[in-house]
Design an enzyme around this catalytic site. Structure first.
Site, PDB file in Angstrom:
ATOM      1  CD  GLN A  21      -1.008  -0.920   3.582  1.00 17.19           C
ATOM      2  OE1 GLN A  21      -1.975  -0.834   3.581  1.00 17.19           O
ATOM      3  NE2 GLN A  21      -0.393  -1.537   4.415  1.00 17.19           N
TER       4      GLN A  21
ATOM      5  CD  GLU B 124      -2.527   2.878  13.193  1.00 20.04           C
ATOM      6  OE1 GLU B 124      -2.670   1.724  13.505  1.00 20.04           O
ATOM      7  OE2 GLU B 124      -3.313   3.709  13.108  1.00 20.04           O
TER       8      GLU B 124
ATOM      9  CG  ASP C  31      -2.665 -11.978   4.377  1.00 21.97           C
ATOM     10  OD1 ASP C  31      -3.532 -11.747   4.999  1.00 21.97           O
ATOM     11  OD2 ASP C  31      -2.932 -12.328   3.017  1.00 21.97           O
TER      12      ASP C  31
ATOM     13  CG  ASP D  38      -6.848  -1.361  14.200  1.00 22.90           C
ATOM     14  OD1 ASP D  38      -7.725  -0.580  13.699  1.00 22.90           O
ATOM     15  OD2 ASP D  38      -5.813  -0.682  14.835  1.00 22.90           O
TER      16      ASP D  38
HETATM   17  N1  SAM Z   1      -7.921   2.811  12.272  1.00 22.33           N
HETATM   18  C1  SAM Z   1      -7.563   2.131  10.992  1.00 22.33           C
HETATM   19  C2  SAM Z   1      -8.502   2.532   9.697  1.00 22.33           C
HETATM   20  O1  SAM Z   1      -9.246   3.627   9.907  1.00 22.33           O
HETATM   21  O2  SAM Z   1      -8.866   1.960   9.040  1.00 22.33           O
HETATM   22  C3  SAM Z   1      -7.132   0.798  10.767  1.00 22.33           C
HETATM   23  C4  SAM Z   1      -5.712   1.021  11.595  1.00 22.33           C
HETATM   24  S1  SAM Z   1      -4.293  -0.022  11.083  1.00 22.33           S
HETATM   25  C5  SAM Z   1      -3.039   1.068  10.359  1.00 22.33           C
HETATM   26  C6  SAM Z   1      -4.734  -1.318   9.729  1.00 22.33           C
HETATM   27  C7  SAM Z   1      -3.456  -2.070   9.387  1.00 22.33           C
HETATM   28  O3  SAM Z   1      -4.059  -3.124   8.706  1.00 22.33           O
HETATM   29  C8  SAM Z   1      -2.490  -1.430   8.454  1.00 22.33           C
HETATM   30  O4  SAM Z   1      -1.303  -1.489   9.399  1.00 22.33           O
HETATM   31  C9  SAM Z   1      -2.352  -2.747   7.187  1.00 22.33           C
HETATM   32  O5  SAM Z   1      -1.280  -3.031   7.041  1.00 22.33           O
HETATM   33  C10 SAM Z   1      -3.053  -3.780   8.187  1.00 22.33           C
HETATM   34  N2  SAM Z   1      -3.662  -4.986   7.099  1.00 22.33           N
HETATM   35  C11 SAM Z   1      -4.345  -4.578   5.951  1.00 22.33           C
HETATM   36  N3  SAM Z   1      -4.652  -5.863   5.550  1.00 22.33           N
HETATM   37  C12 SAM Z   1      -3.954  -6.833   6.360  1.00 22.33           C
HETATM   38  C13 SAM Z   1      -3.755  -8.399   5.879  1.00 22.33           C
HETATM   39  N4  SAM Z   1      -4.250  -9.040   5.081  1.00 22.33           N
HETATM   40  N5  SAM Z   1      -3.505  -8.939   7.279  1.00 22.33           N
HETATM   41  C14 SAM Z   1      -2.857  -8.152   8.364  1.00 22.33           C
HETATM   42  N6  SAM Z   1      -2.770  -6.956   8.329  1.00 22.33           N
HETATM   43  C15 SAM Z   1      -3.396  -6.208   7.364  1.00 22.33           C
END
Ligand code: SAM
Length: 295
Positions: free
Chosen positions: A36, A91, A143, A161
């Site tokens: 991303q 985070e 993942d 999250d």
């Molecule tokens: N508060 C947030 C929002 O508004 O969407 C979510 C916070 S957090 C930063 C979201 C996290 O989900 C990211 O660090 C991203 O890398 C992770 N993420 C996305 N897809 C994922 C997956 N398939 N497996 C694990 N983590 C994932």
């Protein structure tokens, strides 16, 4: 404060017909990971901000509103909070909130993007506040989809999250019926599964309602709750799922007793806040009661 025309702006395209503008004070990082695009900026109003694929994830001055809401109602209602699983949560603030409770023996966080974790440690250390170094933290870069398929453990609390399930987001495959089923299989008896569940603004609550409708096929109690999050410039929703507990009925005194055990002070959540965030407006209750699309 400089006049409007002297600022550079971060423009979040919330919907194709809705933009939110934030003045940029400083750009700490702008780049792309394998999964991303990632931005870390600071703004005069909300402090530092993490942006993924053009979507605000959290901001320094109000992240506690989001993270305390995501974590503590579920933890307060769970029968056993010793072993907690976080899906996403890059985070480290969700991890921080979980680890504030002394009952927690292990908290596993699975985020697909090591760059988000590393950049958060480097530029946003206030979010994790030492949580990554806590011996109870097990941080896995991978993942969540694969983790859920391979991991044999069951958890008293599971917290999703993840980023919004936009078409090309790495979180998208996790929003489907089979994965909701896999998550249920990982939940211990008496457990609570909670997820960040998109916006609940009166003009754009359809994705939230779709998530709730799908989850109702799996759990006895599927309860939405929401609060305004200034960084998202919107009402943000969460869904708590359990076969054992209806979180909307948790007594104020039970919530306050739970909060009293947390290390440090809460910013947002207590028994009074609990009552408020679970009291849904009529338009949202109506939307949630309607039949409609599921995942
Ligand atoms: N508060 C947030 C929002 O508004 O969407 C979510 C916070 S957090 C930063 C979201 C996290 O989900 C990211 O660090 C991203 O890398 C992770 N993420 C996305 N897809 C994922 C997956 N398939 N497996 C694990 N983590 C994932």
């Amino acid at each position: 404060m400089p006049k409007t025309e002297h600022w550079q702006w971060y423009v979040e395209e919330f919907f194709p017909t809705e933009q939110h503008h934030h003045a940029i004070e400083q750009v700490y990082y702008a780049g792309r990971s394998q999964f991303q695009s990632i931005g870390v900026i600071s703004t005069p109003v909300l402090g530092k901000m993490l942006i993924l694929d053009g979507d605000t994830q959290s901001a320094q001055h109000d992240e506690k509103i989001y993270h305390e809401s995501l974590v503590h109602p579920a933890m307060a209602g769970a029968a056993d909070r010793s072993d907690v699983l976080i899906l996403g949560g890059g985070e480290g603030a969700t991890l921080r909130e979980v680890l504030r409770h002394p009952d927690v023996r292990r908290c596993t966080m699975v985020d697909i993007d090591g760059d988000v974790v590393d950049l958060s440690k480097r530029y946003l250390p206030e979010w994790s506040a030492g949580a990554f170094d806590d011996p109870r933290a097990r941080v896995i870069v991978g993942d969540a989809l694969k983790f859920l398929a391979d991991d044999p453990d069951r958890y008293g609390v599971i917290i999703s999250d993840l980023t919004e399930p936009l078409e090309d987001s790495p979180s998208n495959p996790l929003f489907c019926d089979e994965v909701f089923r896999d998550i249920k299989a990982r939940l211990a008896d008496g457990g609570v599964y909670v997820l960040q569940a998109s916006t609940a603004g009166f003009h754009n609550m359809s994705l939230h309602a779709k998530m709730a409708r799908t989850l109702r096929g799996y759990y006895k109690h599927v309860v939405s709750f929401y609060t305004h999050v200034p960084a998202f410039d919107n009402d943000w929703a969460f869904i708590a799922c359990s076969d054992a507990v209806d979180l909307s009925r948790l007594e104020e005194s039970v919530v306050n007793a739970y909060c009293d055990k947390l290390k440090g002070e809460n910013f947002f959540y207590d028994g009074t806040t609990h009552r408020r965030i679970f009291a849904l407006p009529l338009y949202l209750r109506r939307e949630l009661a309607k039949a409609g699309e599921t995942f």
